[in-house]
Design a protein around this motif. Structure first.
Motif, PDB file in Angstrom:
ATOM      1  N   CYS A 127       0.869  -1.183   0.000  1.00 12.53           N
ATOM      2  CA  CYS A 127       0.000   0.000   0.000  1.00 12.53           C
ATOM      3  C   CYS A 127       0.900   1.224   0.000  1.00 12.53           C
ATOM      4  CB  CYS A 127      -0.916  -0.011   1.226  1.00 12.53           C
ATOM      5  SG  CYS A 127      -2.057   1.383   1.295  1.00 12.53           S
ATOM      6  N   ALA A 162      -5.298   0.820   7.261  1.00  9.02           N
ATOM      7  CA  ALA A 162      -5.920   0.937   5.936  1.00  9.02           C
ATOM      8  C   ALA A 162      -7.318   1.536   6.028  1.00  9.02           C
ATOM      9  CB  ALA A 162      -5.969  -0.426   5.254  1.00  9.02           C
ATOM     10  N   ALA A 175      -4.118  -4.462   0.067  1.00 11.51           N
ATOM     11  CA  ALA A 175      -2.994  -4.234   0.984  1.00 11.51           C
ATOM     12  C   ALA A 175      -2.808  -5.419   1.926  1.00 11.51           C
ATOM     13  CB  ALA A 175      -3.213  -2.954   1.781  1.00 11.51           C
TER      14      ALA A 175
END
Length: 163
Positions: free
Chosen positions: A22, A51, A154
């Motif tokens: 990510c 995230a 991710a």
């Protein structure tokens, strides 16, 4: 790399690997700062929470690192290799590839960003169906969907990186 190696490696050595998961510096820093991890579940929890907190600008930054669905990522980087494997379901059918390319263009015109989907395990038809469905979303709904797709990617990539 195993979890113990991840926990003890210098942060500067891990940054490129985490950015391939990510490409958001704050996400990378969050994952690094929480070391050491008791187990993979603890690492995943921190990465997941980080995230989920990404801003729209951070998501836009991360999207810039992702090729369009149907485009073959070039180069020898970890991220390019992961992308090629993740998109392996696209296949070589020119009709489907053309439909994905047209759908990508329409999506980009509508939402002003690349179409992102966690493609792992999906066929080209699955991706095309999702693309067509998501073109019917309003901006707010699609923003939520994009955040979720990026989060899933991710976490999957992080799991690949830490065996």
């Amino acid at each position: 790399m195993n979890l113990q190696e991840f926990d003890t490696a210098p942060a500067d050595e891990l940054r490129p690997l985490l950015a391939a998961c990510c490409d958001v510096p704050r996400w990378v820093d969050s994952v690094l700062e929480a070391r050491p991890y008791a187990d993979l579940a603890a690492l995943t929890k921190v990465a997941d929470e980080a995230a989920r907190s990404l801003t729209n600008d951070e998501v836009a930054r991360a999207l810039a690192a992702h090729p369009r669905i149907g485009d073959r990522a070039q180069g020898e980087s970890t991220e390019a290799a992961w992308s090629r494997k993740e998109q392996s379901g696209v296949g070589d059918d020119p009709v489907v590839r053309d439909a994905l390319a047209a759908g990508n263009r329409e999506y980009e015109q509508r939402f002003n960003r690349v179409f992102l989907i966690c493609a792992t395990g999906l066929s080209a038809t699955d991706m095309l169906t999702a693309l067509r469905h998501r073109l019917t979303n309003d901006d707010t709904t699609e923003t939520v969907v994009v955040h979720e797709e990026l989060r899933k990617i991710a976490l999957l990539r992080l799991a690949k990186a830490i065996t």
